[in-house]
Motif scaffolding. Structure first.
Motif, PDB file in Angstrom:
ATOM      1  N   MET A 143       3.715   6.725  -2.766  1.00 26.55           N
ATOM      2  CA  MET A 143       3.479   5.310  -2.540  1.00 26.55           C
ATOM      3  C   MET A 143       1.990   4.975  -2.635  1.00 26.55           C
ATOM      4  O   MET A 143       1.654   3.844  -2.871  1.00 26.55           O
ATOM      5  N   LYS A 144       1.127   5.980  -2.436  1.00 29.28           N
ATOM      6  CA  LYS A 144      -0.318   5.748  -2.547  1.00 29.28           C
ATOM      7  C   LYS A 144      -0.687   5.305  -3.959  1.00 29.28           C
ATOM      8  O   LYS A 144      -1.559   4.461  -4.147  1.00 29.28           O
ATOM      9  N   GLU A 145      -0.005   5.908  -4.953  1.00 22.56           N
ATOM     10  CA  GLU A 145      -0.273   5.547  -6.349  1.00 22.56           C
ATOM     11  C   GLU A 145       0.118   4.093  -6.612  1.00 22.56           C
ATOM     12  O   GLU A 145      -0.599   3.364  -7.288  1.00 22.56           O
ATOM     13  N   ILE A 146       1.249   3.665  -6.065  1.00 23.90           N
ATOM     14  CA  ILE A 146       1.694   2.281  -6.223  1.00 23.90           C
ATOM     15  C   ILE A 146       0.706   1.347  -5.536  1.00 23.90           C
ATOM     16  O   ILE A 146       0.321   0.307  -6.095  1.00 23.90           O
ATOM     17  N   GLU A 147       0.282   1.732  -4.346  1.00 22.59           N
ATOM     18  CA  GLU A 147      -0.687   0.921  -3.607  1.00 22.59           C
ATOM     19  C   GLU A 147      -1.968   0.741  -4.422  1.00 22.59           C
ATOM     20  O   GLU A 147      -2.484  -0.375  -4.547  1.00 22.59           O
ATOM     21  N   SER A 148      -2.457   1.813  -5.012  1.00 18.68           N
ATOM     22  CA  SER A 148      -3.669   1.747  -5.845  1.00 18.68           C
ATOM     23  C   SER A 148      -3.460   0.879  -7.075  1.00 18.68           C
ATOM     24  O   SER A 148      -4.329   0.092  -7.445  1.00 18.68           O
ATOM     25  N   THR A 149      -2.305   1.037  -7.721  1.00 20.87           N
ATOM     26  CA  THR A 149      -1.995   0.244  -8.913  1.00 20.87           C
ATOM     27  C   THR A 149      -2.021  -1.245  -8.591  1.00 20.87           C
ATOM     28  O   THR A 149      -2.622  -2.033  -9.320  1.00 20.87           O
ATOM     29  N   LEU A 150      -1.387  -1.624  -7.492  1.00 21.70           N
ATOM     30  CA  LEU A 150      -1.357  -3.038  -7.108  1.00 21.70           C
ATOM     31  C   LEU A 150      -2.755  -3.535  -6.750  1.00 21.70           C
ATOM     32  O   LEU A 150      -3.160  -4.625  -7.177  1.00 21.70           O
ATOM     33  N   GLN A 151      -3.499  -2.755  -5.988  1.00 18.28           N
ATOM     34  CA  GLN A 151      -4.859  -3.157  -5.617  1.00 18.28           C
ATOM     35  C   GLN A 151      -5.747  -3.318  -6.844  1.00 18.28           C
ATOM     36  O   GLN A 151      -6.537  -4.262  -6.922  1.00 18.28           O
TER      37      GLN A 151
END
Length: 138
Positions: free
Chosen positions: A1-9
Motif C-alpha cells: 500500500m506504500k507504493e499506492i500511497e506514493s503514486t497518489l501523492q
C-alpha cells in the motif's frame, strides 16, 4: 500500500483509505471498470465518494475514461508516465462481445491523424469489438 500511497501523492492526490482501495482494486483488474463495478466492489462506500474518487483520478491523470460503445463509461489506470496526451499516450481498446470486458491494449498506440486546417483534436478513442483471448479459447 506504500507504493499506492506514493503514486497518489506524486499525482497531487491525498491518499485516503478509500482512494487507495479503489486504486488497488483497479490495479488488480485486467479490464476497465465502470462506476457500477466499483459500487458493487465497495458496497459499504457512498456512491458519491466512489464517483468523486474516479473524477479526481481522471483529473489528475491516474485513470482514463473509455467510451466502448456500450453506453457505460469505463475507467482504467493509466500506464506509468502517461499524460493522456493525444499525440503520445492514446491507445487501442478492445471490447469483448462475449464477456463484456473492455481491455486497454496500451502497446498498440493510436496513430497520429492529420486533421484539416482549423480542426483541433481534443480526444480520440478507438475501440475494436470482437472476442477476447480468454473467450476465444472455449
Amino acid at each position: 500500500m506504500k507504493e499506492i500511497e506514493s503514486t497518489l501523492q506524486n499525482k497531487g492526490i491525498r491518499p485516503t483509505a478509500m482512494r487507495m482501495l479503489i486504486y488497488k482494486f483497479m490495479a488488480e483488474k485486467k479490464s476497465a471498470q465502470g462506476l457500477s463495478d466499483l459500487e458493487l466492489a465497495f458496497t459499504k462506500a457512498d456512491r458519491t465518494t466512489v464517483y468523486r474518487t474516479l473524477k479526481t483520478f481522471e483529473e489528475k491523470g491516474v485513470v482514463h475514461q473509455i467510451d466502448d460503445g456500450t453506453g457505460v463509461l469505463k475507467y482504467a489506470l493509466c500506464e506509468p508516465g502517461c499524460r493522456c496526451d493525444i499525440e503520445r499516450d492514446l491507445h487501442l481498446h478492445f471490447h469483448c462481445n462475449s464477456c463484456d470486458k473492455t481491455i486497454c491494449l496500451t502497446e498498440h498506440k493510436i496513430p497520429h491523424i492529420n486533421l484539416p486546417d482549423g480542426f483541433i483534436a481534443e480526444d480520440a478513442n478507438l475501440v475494436v469489438k470482437g472476442i477476447c483471448d480468454s473467450c476465444s479459447t472455449y
